[in-house]
Design an enzyme around this catalytic site. Structure first.
Site, PDB file in Angstrom:
ATOM      1  N   TYR A 148      38.592  28.422  44.297  1.00 15.30           N
ATOM      2  CA  TYR A 148      39.515  30.084  45.005  1.00 15.30           C
ATOM      3  C   TYR A 148      40.381  30.408  44.047  1.00 15.30           C
ATOM      4  CZ  TYR A 148      42.229  30.885  48.500  1.00 15.30           C
ATOM      5  OH  TYR A 148      42.885  31.887  49.714  1.00 15.30           O
ATOM      6  N   ASP A 243      42.358  31.238  35.873  1.00 11.96           N
ATOM      7  CA  ASP A 243      42.743  31.187  37.011  1.00 11.96           C
ATOM      8  C   ASP A 243      43.447  29.849  37.293  1.00 11.96           C
ATOM      9  OD1 ASP A 243      43.995  31.267  39.104  1.00 11.96           O
ATOM     10  OD2 ASP A 243      42.169  30.939  40.623  1.00 11.96           O
ATOM     11  N   LYS A 275      52.349  30.571  41.953  1.00  2.39           N
ATOM     12  CA  LYS A 275      52.811  29.341  42.435  1.00  2.39           C
ATOM     13  C   LYS A 275      53.992  28.772  41.506  1.00  2.39           C
ATOM     14  CE  LYS A 275      48.775  27.942  44.509  1.00  2.39           C
ATOM     15  NZ  LYS A 275      48.024  27.595  45.037  1.00  2.39           N
TER      16      LYS A 275
HETATM   17  C1  LIG Z   1      46.464  29.207  45.302  1.00  2.54           C
HETATM   18  C2  LIG Z   1      45.458  29.537  44.286  1.00  2.54           C
HETATM   19  C3  LIG Z   1      45.952  30.614  44.837  1.00  2.54           C
HETATM   20  C4  LIG Z   1      45.996  31.953  45.811  1.00  2.54           C
HETATM   21  O1  LIG Z   1      47.645  32.107  45.173  1.00  2.54           O
HETATM   22  P1  LIG Z   1      48.158  33.114  46.684  1.00  2.54           P
HETATM   23  O2  LIG Z   1      49.602  32.860  45.900  1.00  2.54           O
HETATM   24  O3  LIG Z   1      48.380  30.927  47.687  1.00  2.54           O
HETATM   25  O4  LIG Z   1      47.319  34.602  47.249  1.00  2.54           O
HETATM   26  C5  LIG Z   1      44.565  31.112  43.768  1.00  2.54           C
HETATM   27  N1  LIG Z   1      43.735  30.722  42.750  1.00  2.54           N
HETATM   28  C6  LIG Z   1      43.778  29.330  42.536  1.00  2.54           C
HETATM   29  C7  LIG Z   1      43.013  28.785  41.718  1.00  2.54           C
HETATM   30  C8  LIG Z   1      44.860  28.767  43.688  1.00  2.54           C
HETATM   31  O5  LIG Z   1      45.050  27.605  43.361  1.00  2.54           O
END
Ligand SMILES: *Cc1c(COP(=O)(O)O)cnc(C)c1O
Length: 436
Positions: A148, A243, A275
């Protein structure tokens, strides 16, 4: 622990929320669709505990989906936010705090020679992709099934967690034209990546991945996988994007890039974070090699902007969190490792005693109990899990005061505020929940 928690007030608040908000929520997985029952409404949290509207107390095992590495209401972050708020919440002009936080990020992530702050992980990933396409002049993007990268249209293909939980292939509202340049390949499969580069020579801008997957449940890279991706992208003139929105600062202060330093065969060209970097406030950041980052406006032709980007409250919270992490890293990470191992392995042992097939994937303070006997190494094997059994376990744990992430395809998180007392509470709850 009481077996008869009341959720009456939360149920009432849910009914009220549903009058105004679709599903009563602002992010789908919060609705507990995959596990059933009413989601508790949170009133406050402190350290390792959440308190709901009915006064129930839960050991928090999802940490706001990742950000709460240092525990809730971490006093230095609270103080920093208070102080910043008193000076106004936003200016729309530069403040010293942006370079201050950038310097701390770079100390953890030397590969991020330059960076830009945004307000979410979604924005960070979407902007990094645009930059990669602008820099290389190529249209295609390789991502992996179960990874994701936020909910930007072009990345909402086989995107794990929320999407998988709801059984939606991608999402309605995303035109085929928007995803025609997105190639979704199986994770941990280098041959598939080679084949894609053969099929689209000099057309692939970048490969983006979660170096440890968290959004299909926890899945580790096989030995040689990350180095293989580094070698292929380098040879093909494509950018490699890690990511680390979820794993950044969690697996180590320098995230996956530090944890796997000896086996990467080179650093990624771009990295996205979110995060933890915001200390609980909405922050994302992307960065990498300076020559690539300088392609961004105002220096370069790739446009990217944000009214609240580099917001002073968010910068203050991030600075407080990263300063504490850097100062305490020698104690924090070993403690996270011990506590999380005790919880993850302890429950795995209890399940084995009950004859329940559980596969436990864990790295540091993130882990998943997959309700399957199979080794889980990609999205297809994660999907062999018995999601009904997971849902029953989730409810059983919640009723016993432990709040797990409400989907089989999400990682559980432990914070530095968790300790022996919380290990006891989780194992005690699991002993009974697994029996039931
Ligand atoms: C949570 C997450 C996102 C998206 O971040 P948001 O702040 O929810 O938009 C993107 N990549 C990874 C790996 C994530 O865990």
């Amino acid at each position: 622990m009481s077996m008869a928690l009341s959720f009456a007030r939360s149920a009432e608040l849910q009914r009220r929320a549903e009058r105004f908000l679709p599903g009563g929520v602002d992010s789908p997985v919060r609705a507990f669709g995959a596990v059933g029952g009413h989601p508790p409404f949170v009133e406050s949290a402190k350290g390792a505990y959440l308190i709901d509207a009915d006064g129930n107390r839960f050991v928090d095992m999802f940490g706001s989906w990742g950000p709460m590495l240092l525990g809730h209401a971490f006093p230095p972050a609270v103080a920093a936010i208070r102080e910043a708020a008193g000076k106004s919440a936003s200016f729309g002009a530069s403040t010293a705090s942006e370079a201050d936080l950038a310097e701390l990020v770079q100390r953890c992530y030397p590969s991020m020679e330059k960076m830009r702050f945004v307000s979410s992980g979604t924005e960070a990933c979407m902007s990094a992709i645009r930059l990669a396409r602008g820099f290389t002049g190529r249209p295609f993007v390789i991502k992996f099934e179960g990874c994701y990268h936020g909910h930007a249209d072009a990345l909402l293909v086989k995107a794990g967690s929320g999407v998988a939980t709801f059984g939606i292939p991608g999402s309605a509202g995303v035109p085929a034209e928007t995803v025609m340049h997105t190639l979704a390949l199986p994770y941990n499969d280098l041959a598939a990546v080679e084949a894609a580069f053969d099929a689209y020579p000099e057309q692939i801008a970048c490969v983006i991945l979660e170096p440890v997957v968290g959004n299909a449940g926890t899945i580790l890279p096989e030995p040689g996988y990350l180095a293989g991706l580094r070698a292929i992208t380098r040879k093909q003139g494509a950018l490699l994007i890690f990511d680390e929105v979820m794993v950044g600062f969690r697996l180590a202060a320098g995230g996956a890039q530090e944890l796997f330093a000896n086996e990467l065969g080179g650093l990624p060209d771009l990295t996205t974070l979110g995060k933890i970097v915001g200390g609980g406030l909405p922050v994302g950041v992307f960065g990498g090699r300076a020559e690539i980052m300088d392609f961004l406006a105002p220096l370069g032709p790739v446009y990217q902007a944000g009214t609240l980007s580099g917001n002073p409250l968010a910068m203050a919270a991030g600075i407080a969190a990263l300063s504490a992490l850097l100062a305490g890293r020698a104690e924090i990470y070993p403690k996270l490792e011990r506590t999380t191992a005790a919880i993850a392995n302890g429950v795995a042992r209890l399940a084995a005693e009950q004859g329940i097939a559980l596969t436990t994937n864990r790295v540091g303070s993130m882990f998943t109990w997959f309700f399957t006997p199979e080794k889980v190494q990609d999205f297809a094997t994660a999907a062999t899990s018995d999601t009904e059994a997971f849902a029953r376990f989730h409810r059983g744990m919640l009723e016993r005061g432990v709040w797990l992430p409400p989907s089989q395809y999400e990682a559980a998180f432990v914070s530095a505020a968790h300790g022996d007392a919380e290990v006891e509470l989780v194992l005690e709850a699991a002993r009974e929940a697994l029996k039931a």
